[in-house]
Design a protein around this motif. Structure first.
Motif, PDB file in Angstrom:
ATOM      1  N   ASP A   5     -35.529  32.488 -36.381  1.00 10.74           N
ATOM      2  CA  ASP A   5     -34.333  32.328 -35.561  1.00 10.74           C
ATOM      3  C   ASP A   5     -33.225  31.593 -36.311  1.00 10.74           C
ATOM      4  OD1 ASP A   5     -35.468  33.657 -33.431  1.00 10.74           O
ATOM      5  OD2 ASP A   5     -36.283  31.827 -32.535  1.00 10.74           O
ATOM      6  N   PHE A   6     -33.591  30.523 -36.995  1.00  6.69           N
ATOM      7  CA  PHE A   6     -32.567  29.748 -37.691  1.00  6.69           C
ATOM      8  C   PHE A   6     -32.002  30.520 -38.881  1.00  6.69           C
ATOM      9  CE2 PHE A   6     -31.346  26.728 -41.027  1.00  6.69           C
ATOM     10  CZ  PHE A   6     -30.370  26.018 -40.358  1.00  6.69           C
ATOM     11  N   ALA A   7     -32.873  31.209 -39.624  1.00 11.09           N
ATOM     12  CA  ALA A   7     -32.391  31.959 -40.794  1.00 11.09           C
ATOM     13  C   ALA A   7     -31.489  33.111 -40.391  1.00 11.09           C
ATOM     14  CB  ALA A   7     -33.576  32.475 -41.602  1.00 11.09           C
ATOM     15  N   SER A   8     -31.772  33.733 -39.263  1.00  6.56           N
ATOM     16  CA  SER A   8     -30.925  34.845 -38.821  1.00  6.56           C
ATOM     17  C   SER A   8     -29.602  34.374 -38.247  1.00  6.56           C
ATOM     18  CB  SER A   8     -31.672  35.683 -37.784  1.00  6.56           C
ATOM     19  OG  SER A   8     -31.997  34.890 -36.654  1.00  6.56           O
ATOM     20  N   GLN A   9     -29.553  33.132 -37.755  1.00  5.03           N
ATOM     21  CA  GLN A   9     -28.323  32.595 -37.185  1.00  5.03           C
ATOM     22  C   GLN A   9     -27.427  31.919 -38.213  1.00  5.03           C
ATOM     23  OE1 GLN A   9     -29.502  30.012 -34.018  1.00  5.03           O
ATOM     24  NE2 GLN A   9     -30.396  31.661 -32.764  1.00  5.03           N
ATOM     25  N   GLU A  10     -27.903  31.751 -39.427  1.00  5.44           N
ATOM     26  CA  GLU A  10     -27.074  31.126 -40.451  1.00  5.44           C
ATOM     27  C   GLU A  10     -25.898  32.020 -40.808  1.00  5.44           C
ATOM     28  OE1 GLU A  10     -29.561  30.212 -43.750  1.00  5.44           O
ATOM     29  OE2 GLU A  10     -29.897  28.161 -43.092  1.00  5.44           O
ATOM     30  N   SER A  11     -24.815  31.375 -41.168  1.00  6.56           N
ATOM     31  CA  SER A  11     -23.632  32.132 -41.570  1.00  6.56           C
ATOM     32  C   SER A  11     -23.889  32.800 -42.914  1.00  6.56           C
ATOM     33  CB  SER A  11     -22.419  31.199 -41.662  1.00  6.56           C
ATOM     34  OG  SER A  11     -22.660  30.183 -42.618  1.00  6.56           O
ATOM     35  N   GLY A  12     -23.518  34.055 -43.014  1.00  6.81           N
ATOM     36  CA  GLY A  12     -23.732  34.798 -44.242  1.00  6.81           C
ATOM     37  C   GLY A  12     -25.062  35.514 -44.306  1.00  6.81           C
TER      38      GLY A  12
END
Length: 374
Positions: A179-186
């Motif tokens: 979830d966090f990796a997919s929500q990161e910008s870029g």
């Protein structure tokens, strides 16, 4: 007359109300003095409640604390250092409390171990943002991107020496990383939370090594709205039940074995009946061993006899006796040599050169005439 009567009546009423007013004022003064006396004798603790940070800006709040990272960011794999998941959790908590990005980034840089090159690099960047700093930290911790983490979540399974509770916690942590990796910008791929939750439940239902635990959790893992607390609670219940079942089965097996041993009668050992075929095979083996032993002795005797006839190495056998050699007569000695050879070899071998005895007075080089073949 009427006017004078009314004035007299008013003066009499005022005279009656004056004592009442003086009594009330005295009571008020007494109560005020009591309150002051109570305040002077009783110690008071004043609690100052600061205004919430949400109501006041962070720059004007008098009671706001500076944001700090709990722990130290060190090398990858160190057990006493911060992990990437813990660091991300602290950054998310700081954002919820409306700390500015510059303050969060400064706290992250201060939490990095002074001996790392990463800290000196970040301190030298003048236009560094929080998003860029998070990407650099992900590279430092060697974390995977969203696609690799989602692929790992699809193939999640329980390790041989891992408890069911540890397996569930590992799956929850991996889901949060996705979830966090997919929500990161870029990020190249953005996975929906519902999709990640569905894949997590499917991985849990097919990843348990114990079939009984997986069967117990199947109704709960089939619902999309199942919370993490319910999954952990049901896993604990299923694990306890499975441990109790295994313990009961082990106790029952041991009890049955002891009872069987007690009930069994100890019979005397029965004599073994030899198989006739086995006895015959053993006799044949003995006979073969005797034959091989005799063959070895015969070969040794033949070898010794050959050595005695051959004589010492490097010495050729001379034909005839000394008197015959002096007289240069070989007819008689040749016959003696043939007889000696035939006698020593048991009549088996015969010297080809001495097999023919020339007639008396004949020449040595004269050969017998071959009879014509019929």
């Amino acid at each position: 007359m009427n006017t004078s009567t009314e004035s007299d009546t008013a003066q009499a009423g005022a005279a009656e109300s004056a004592p009442d007013a003086s009594v009330e004022s005295l009571k008020a003064q007494i109560s005020a003095l009591e309150q002051r006396l109570h305040q002077m004798t009783t110690p008071t603790t004043t609690t100052m409640q600061p205004d919430s940070q949400e109501s006041l800006p962070s720059s004007t709040s008098r009671y706001r604390k500076d944001f700090k990272i709990s722990g130290i960011i060190g090398e990858v794999g160190q057990k006493d250092k911060l992990t990437f998941s813990s660091l991300v959790h602290q950054i998310s908590a700081a954002k919820k409390k409306k700390y500015p990005d510059d303050e969060i980034l400064e706290a992250i840089i201060k939490a990095i171990s002074p001996g790392l090159k990463l800290r000196s690099y970040l301190e030298g960047q003048s236009k560094l943002t929080l998003a860029t700093g998070q990407k650099l930290l992900r590279c430092h911790f060697q974390e995977k991107d969203a696609t690799e983490l989602y692929k790992e979540l699809c193939g999640l399974s329980q390790h041989p020496h891992e408890s069911p509770q540890e397996f569930v916690f590992r799956g929850l942590d991996l889901r949060q990383k996705v979830d966090f990796a997919s929500q990161e910008s870029g990020s190249n791929v953005n996975y929906d939370e519902a999709l990640v939750q569905s894949m997590f439940l499917h991985a849990m239902s097919t990843g348990f090594s114990d079939v009984n635990i997986a069967q117990h959790l199947k109704p709960f893992l089939g619902k999309q709205d199942t919370t993490d607390e319910v999954i952990l609670e049901q896993v604990s219940i299923a694990a306890r039940n499975e441990d109790e079942r295994k313990q009961k089965m082990t106790t029952r097996k041991n009890t049955a074995t002891v009872a069987q041993l007690q009930n069994e009668k100890v019979d005397p050992p029965k004599p073994k009946r030899e198989n006739p075929l086995f006895v015959e095979v053993q006799d044949l083996k003995k006979q073969v061993a005797e034959i091989l032993q005799l063959q070895t002795k015969l070969a040794a005797n033949l070898t010794g006899t050959g050595r005695q006839q051959a004589g010492p190495p490097g010495r050729t056998r001379r034909r005839g006796c000394d008197s015959c050699r002096e007289r240069r007569v070989k007819s008689v000695c040749t016959v003696l040599n043939v007889v000696a050879i035939i006698t020593s070899r048991g009549g088996v071998e015969q010297d080809r050169e001495t097999s023919w005895v020339p007639p008396k007075g004949g020449r040595r080089d004269q050969q017998p005439s071959k009879s014509p073949s019929r």
